[in-house]
Design an enzyme around this catalytic site. Structure first.
Site, PDB file in Angstrom:
ATOM      1  N   ARG A 166      17.620   3.013  -2.438  1.00 16.45           N
ATOM      2  CA  ARG A 166      16.287   3.012  -3.039  1.00 16.45           C
ATOM      3  C   ARG A 166      15.268   2.709  -1.946  1.00 16.45           C
ATOM      4  NH1 ARG A 166      15.105  -1.441  -1.935  1.00 16.45           N
ATOM      5  NH2 ARG A 166      12.946  -1.022  -2.496  1.00 16.45           N
ATOM      6  N   ALA A 218      11.378   4.711  -1.063  1.00 18.89           N
ATOM      7  CA  ALA A 218      11.052   6.122  -0.879  1.00 18.89           C
ATOM      8  C   ALA A 218      11.574   6.710   0.434  1.00 18.89           C
ATOM      9  CB  ALA A 218       9.537   6.326  -0.998  1.00 18.89           C
ATOM     10  N   GLN A 267      14.018  -6.500  -7.274  1.00 23.51           N
ATOM     11  CA  GLN A 267      14.123  -6.083  -5.875  1.00 23.51           C
ATOM     12  C   GLN A 267      13.522  -7.121  -4.930  1.00 23.51           C
ATOM     13  OE1 GLN A 267      12.893  -4.206  -8.380  1.00 23.51           O
ATOM     14  NE2 GLN A 267      13.419  -2.050  -8.172  1.00 23.51           N
ATOM     15  N   ASP A 272       5.488   4.794  -3.196  1.00 25.38           N
ATOM     16  CA  ASP A 272       6.412   5.890  -3.445  1.00 25.38           C
ATOM     17  C   ASP A 272       5.714   7.240  -3.481  1.00 25.38           C
ATOM     18  OD1 ASP A 272       9.325   4.800  -4.394  1.00 25.38           O
ATOM     19  OD2 ASP A 272       7.742   3.351  -4.790  1.00 25.38           O
ATOM     20  N   ASN A 304       3.556   2.708  -6.925  1.00 27.40           N
ATOM     21  CA  ASN A 304       4.552   1.789  -6.367  1.00 27.40           C
ATOM     22  C   ASN A 304       5.254   1.101  -7.528  1.00 27.40           C
ATOM     23  OD1 ASN A 304       5.767   0.599  -3.969  1.00 27.40           O
ATOM     24  ND2 ASN A 304       4.782  -1.308  -4.555  1.00 27.40           N
ATOM     25  N   LYS A 305       6.204   0.248  -7.213  1.00 27.63           N
ATOM     26  CA  LYS A 305       7.005  -0.416  -8.236  1.00 27.63           C
ATOM     27  C   LYS A 305       6.126  -1.060  -9.298  1.00 27.63           C
ATOM     28  CE  LYS A 305      10.503  -0.186  -8.318  1.00 27.63           C
ATOM     29  NZ  LYS A 305      11.317   0.823  -9.047  1.00 27.63           N
TER      30      LYS A 305
END
Length: 355
Positions: free
Chosen positions: A55, A57, A205, A246, A256-257
């Site tokens: 994981r 990008a 994460q 990402d 993004n996350k």
């Protein structure tokens, strides 16, 4: 014993010595177990990306490049048309694994261009060129991470407190990383930072990967729950926010996350600069704004069950589980790329990167 070099130069994605397999660290097992997986089939590679075993990008792009090369070598074909038809099937299958991170399609499209540009060559020659290209993607990412780290380091000073969300270190990229890269580079040069890492629910994460990388490198890191970002900002402990990305739209909106946009809103309130760090390969000029970015929806069980011995909600309770959100460009102080730092108006500064 802390080892900065061991962290920044970790081989999280690589090609096997014979070039027939992709080898990755299974990030779902960290921080407690370091396990390498060997991927050889289309399903293996798809599942590794979809299930977040690999994981981040840039790392997804590197894995996809290596993966399509590995699969191309398994194609049984006597003519270019037969080879290309099977190649596209593999490419489309891998590309369907995750929709938001643009590096996945970027790397696969780049590999396809090698095939179509050399249709008059033998299949053996095309395979050789594909091998060269996927290795080039990886080498370029290493150089890009180094450049991003240099530019990012220019934005902070010794002793600063940095808040980050999700993971954008070596595990998510190659070598130094993007959002964490300046911190590792600064550590090498004798600078010390105080890093606050959001745990990043629901897949943690930040807890499992970011705090792991920083602690192993000997960088002062404090893990906080996502809903604690406001208080550490209010306490004056944060001088800058660094996050990865990402996909970046042409106007500077950045995906993004999930939870990143909330951090940006808080940073704006407290007058803290908020920076997005990522290679130009994450910029998608075909996306005019963040509204054009497809947001991946993941299994609700990641909220209800994952990491718990027992479910934390009744099975009848609905769960909404978007993997990403989009931070409005108006909340972003700067976008740090390997070619330099973009500032508002982003439509102009981003476009200038590609001139």
């Amino acid at each position: 014993m802390n080892n900065l070099n061991e962290v920044t130069h970790i081989d999280n994605v690589k090609l096997s010595e014979d070039g027939k397999k992709v080898i990755i660290i299974d990030q779902t097992k960290l921080p407690n177990v370091t396990e390498y997986l060997t991927l050889g089939s289309d399903k293996d590679i798809y599942d590794a990306i979809f299930e977040l075993k690999v994981r981040g990008a840039p790392a997804i792009g590197i894995c996809a490049g290596y993966g399509i090369y590995v699969l191309a070598q398994t194609i049984k074909a006597e003519t270019f048309d037969e080879f290309y038809r099977e190649f596209v099937k593999y490419k489309d299958y891998l590309n369907s694994s995750r929709p938001t991170a643009v590096n996945l399609s970027w790397a696969l499209n780049r590999m396809e261009e090698v095939v179509t540009a050399n249709k008059n060559k033998t299949i053996g020659e095309i395979l050789k060129l594909l091998g060269d290209e996927c290795r080039a993607i990886h080498e370029e990412d290493i150089k890009m991470c180094g450049a991003i780290s240099e530019y990012g380091l220019s934005l902070i000073k010794d002793g600063d407190g940095i808040l980050t969300h999700c993971n954008a270190g070596p595990l998510a990229t190659s070598r130094y990383g993007t959002a964490l890269g300046p911190l590792f580079l600064g550590k090498e040069r004798g600078l010390n930072f105080r890093v606050f890492a959001d745990e990043t629910r629901p897949l943690l994460q930040g807890a499992r990967l970011t705090s792991y990388e920083l602690e192993k490198a000997g960088i002062d890191v404090t893990l906080i729950c996502d809903n604690m970002a406001s208080i550490v900002m209010k306490n004056g402990w944060i001088q800058a926010c660094f996050v990865g990305c990402d996909r970046i739209a042409a106007n500077g909106d950045a995906a993004n996350k999930i939870g990143t946009s909330g951090v940006a809103i808080l940073a704006k309130h407290y007058g803290i600069p908020f920076y997005v760090l990522g290679p130009t390969s994450t910029i998608d000029l075909n996306c005019k704004t963040g509204e054009d970015i497809e947001i991946e929806l993941r299994d609700p069980e990641e909220i209800r069950n994952k990491f718990y011995k027992e479910p934390m909600a009744l099975k009848e309770v609905k769960c909404y589980n978007p993997a990403f959100d989009v931070t409005d460009h108006n909340l972003i102080s700067g976008i740090v790329t390997e070619k330099g730092i973009c500032y508002a108006p982003f439509e102009k500064s981003i476009k200038a990167l590609f001139v």
